[in-house]
Design an enzyme around this catalytic site. Structure first.
Site, mmCIF file in Angstrom:
data_model
loop_
_atom_site.group_PDB
_atom_site.id
_atom_site.type_symbol
_atom_site.label_atom_id
_atom_site.label_comp_id
_atom_site.label_asym_id
_atom_site.label_seq_id
_atom_site.Cartn_x
_atom_site.Cartn_y
_atom_site.Cartn_z
ATOM 1 C CB CYS A 383 -1.013 -0.049 1.140
ATOM 2 S SG CYS A 383 -2.511 0.861 0.711
ATOM 3 C CG HIS A 509 -3.655 -3.542 3.080
ATOM 4 N ND1 HIS A 509 -2.658 -3.053 3.884
ATOM 5 C CD2 HIS A 509 -4.300 -2.466 2.583
ATOM 6 C CE1 HIS A 509 -2.693 -1.732 3.888
ATOM 7 N NE2 HIS A 509 -3.680 -1.350 3.104
ATOM 8 C CD GLU A 511 -1.380 -6.128 5.221
ATOM 9 O OE1 GLU A 511 -1.080 -6.410 4.044
ATOM 10 O OE2 GLU A 511 -1.593 -4.965 5.604
HETATM 11 N N1 GLN Z 1 -2.154 6.795 2.448
HETATM 12 C C1 GLN Z 1 -2.194 6.005 1.269
HETATM 13 C C2 GLN Z 1 -3.539 6.121 0.563
HETATM 14 O O1 GLN Z 1 -4.512 6.503 1.147
HETATM 15 C C3 GLN Z 1 -1.887 4.548 1.569
HETATM 16 C C4 GLN Z 1 -2.904 3.884 2.439
HETATM 17 C C5 GLN Z 1 -2.409 2.624 3.077
HETATM 18 O O2 GLN Z 1 -1.213 2.356 3.130
HETATM 19 N N2 GLN Z 1 -3.311 1.837 3.648
HETATM 20 O O3 GLN Z 1 -3.641 5.824 -0.589
#
Ligand code: GLN
Length: 535
Positions: A383, A509, A511
């Site tokens: 992410c 994600h 995970e």
């Molecule tokens: N802040 C980034 C976004 O909103 C990444 C979000 C995250 O890592 N969950 O796109």
């Protein structure tokens, strides 16, 4: 058979591991052939934890259907392998939200709307959401500690529901603390007596007492707890701190016959348990055949273990797959900003940069990624970690000076990461990110495709920003490989590098979809690459 119910409450202090205990019970019952579903009711007022800082709440766990939820749901999924959904987590904010919306819609016309019965009815409705004809046993964990003002409506609701379900159809399990007072050299049962006293005063009589303790009980402690708490001695269970890993908890409970006792209390037959797969996993986790490795996790909430809970767990699962003992070097990205990546990352065999929000520490993450790219150390970006990898590549390989994400530097000359189109007009902060599972197509002959072994995957998202398609051609020309994209090809979901032993970064994600007996393919591939990396 109609659905039976287990209610798990906690007493004395928080952080006893109620979620882990509930998840362990879920696993044990599932392995005895029962179809289970799990749920957590959280007494706080936020509608969900999505707007809370990780310092307040730890990680926000995302379900397949896109709900931002409590991290205990991660334990439920990792232990049982059964996916949670939007009904697996309710908060007071959400319960009251429904009651108030119904009041405004005229649903209570003529009535005074009150905690009892209207709020407690709504809580019971939430509990019934996880009962269906596919479920034999529904397990509901009540967040917080007996005695909290805000958990009272929940305790009242489960008291009512237990009564409505009738004898043999539901069960109260209370998790409590039996502290050892070093100065006196004694274990103390009084806090548990008082906590059970609180429950009894509101009409809840726990039948099974699970006692968290640092050291084993003596017979006298069991007898005392049984007498004062009104529980049969054989229903006083001890749950000592486990020696090595949380994945031992189910076996410790099973040794004391907890699953059989629960089934008996619910008037269900014990059936034979199948713990072979779990035992095999534990054996490999505790006695890894392939030596030790060290992986760095570079984040900004490093002081708080719960902030990256699923990341650490998924790395452990990857280590089970690779057959290694895993040591994690937790690094504050701001420390890398202060002392440089080379000194902080010296000796590690893998670097992982997890998700996050806001600009603090981002330059340290970017420096860590540059080091991993240049030194050819296996790298895994998740992410925000993927977004940082794209920024690093733009700046240092493609020469796009000051490239950045518009989240972190709104005036950047090269917004290589920018807001998703669907996010441009969003003003509400709660539950409005790109959330939940989306399909993604993987390109042949890439590390991602090799890891997954298939062409289409579904992974869970939680972000507002994305790879800016306006820069895709330039970055691909510079050597970045887009190895995963949305089925229409518009959204870049996975990037990687050729000529690097393992460098994969994904917008989603992974995970959240890893478990000890089913390690996520990317975590397995990353840890395997780290194992093969020799400095
Ligand atoms: N802040 C980034 C976004 O909103 C990444 C979000 C995250 O890592 N969950 O796109």
């Amino acid at each position: 058979m109609s659905c039976k119910h287990i209610f798990v409450t906690g007493g004395v202090v928080s952080s006893l591991g109620k979620g882990l205990t509930a998840a362990s019970i879920g696993l044990l019952l599932k392995q005895r052939g029962y179809r289970i579903r799990m749920q957590k009711l959280d007494p706080y007022l936020n509608v969900d934890p999505g707007t809370m800082s990780p310092y307040q709440h730890g990680e926000v766990y995302v379900t397949e259907d896109g709900r931002e939820t409590d991290l205990d749901l991660g334990h439920y999924e990792r232990f049982t392998g059964i996916p949670c959904d939007q009904h697996s987590n309710y908060t007071t904010g959400r319960i009251y939200g429904s009651v108030i919306a119904r009041e405004r819609a005229g649903g209570y016309l003529g009535k005074t709307v009150q905690v009892i019965p209207h709020v407690t009815d709504e809580i019971k409705r939430a509990i019934r959401e996880i009962e269906d004809d596919q479920t034999d046993i529904a397990i509901t964990e009540i967040g917080g500690t007996a005695g909290d003002i805000e958990s009272q409506p929940y305790l009242e609701a489960i008291r009512q529901y237990h009564h409505e379900l009738g004898p043999g159809n539901s069960l109260f399990i209370h998790l409590t603390l039996v502290p050892y007072i070093r100065a006196a050299g004694e274990m103390k049962t009084k806090p548990s007596q008082q906590s059970v006293g609180i429950l009894r005063s509101i009409g809840i009589v726990p039948e099974l007492l699970i006692c968290r303790c640092e050291r084993p009980f003596m017979a006298e402690h069991r007898a005392k707890l049984a007498l004062f708490c009104g529980v049969r001695p054989e229903h006083v269970i001890e749950e000592c701190d486990v020696a090595h890993t949380i994945y031992e908890v189910p076996l410790d409970l099973q040794k004391q016959g907890v699953d059989v006792k629960i089934l008996k209390l619910l008037e269900l037959s014990p059936r034979s348990p199948d713990m072979d797969e779990w035992n095999g996993m534990l054996e490999r986790l505790l006695n890894p055949p392939n030596g030790e490795i060290e992986i760095a996790v570079v984040g900004k909430y490093i002081t708080l273990r719960d902030a990256y809970k699923s990341i650490y767990e998924a790395l452990t699962h990857g280590a089970v797959a690779a057959g290694v003992k895993l040591n994690v070097r937790m690094l504050e990205s701001e420390e890398i900003e202060a002392s440089g990546a080379a000194s902080k990352l010296a000796g590690v065999q893998g670097v992982l940069v997890p998700g996050g929000f806001g600009h603090r520490g981002v330059e340290g993450k970017i420096a860590a990624i540059r080091y991993a790219r240049e030194q050819k150390i296996p790298f895994f970006g998740i992410c925000l970690g993927m977004q940082c990898a794209v920024i690093e590549f733009s700046r240092n390989v493609c020469g796009l000076e000051d490239a950045n994400s518009t989240e972190l530097a709104p005036g950047t000359p090269h917004p290589v990461i920018s807001l998703l189109d669907e996010q441009r007009d969003v003003t509400d902060m709660g539950g409005t990110m790109r959330l939940g599972a989306y399909p993604c197509c993987l390109k042949p002959d890439t590390q991602a495709r090799a890891a997954y072994g298939c062409a289409e995957i579904r992974e869970r998202h939680r972000h507002r920003y994305e790879f800016n398609p306006a820069y895709r051609e330039r970055l691909e020309a510079g050597g970045l490989v887009v190895s995963g994209a949305s089925p229409d090809g518009h959204l870049v979901e996975v990037v990687e590098l050729r000529g690097h032993p393992w460098f994969v970064a994904c917008q989603y994600h992974p995970e959240f979809k890893s478990g000890p007996v089913a390690p996520h393919p990317l975590f397995a591939a990353f840890v395997t690459a780290a194992r093969q990396f020799r400095r």
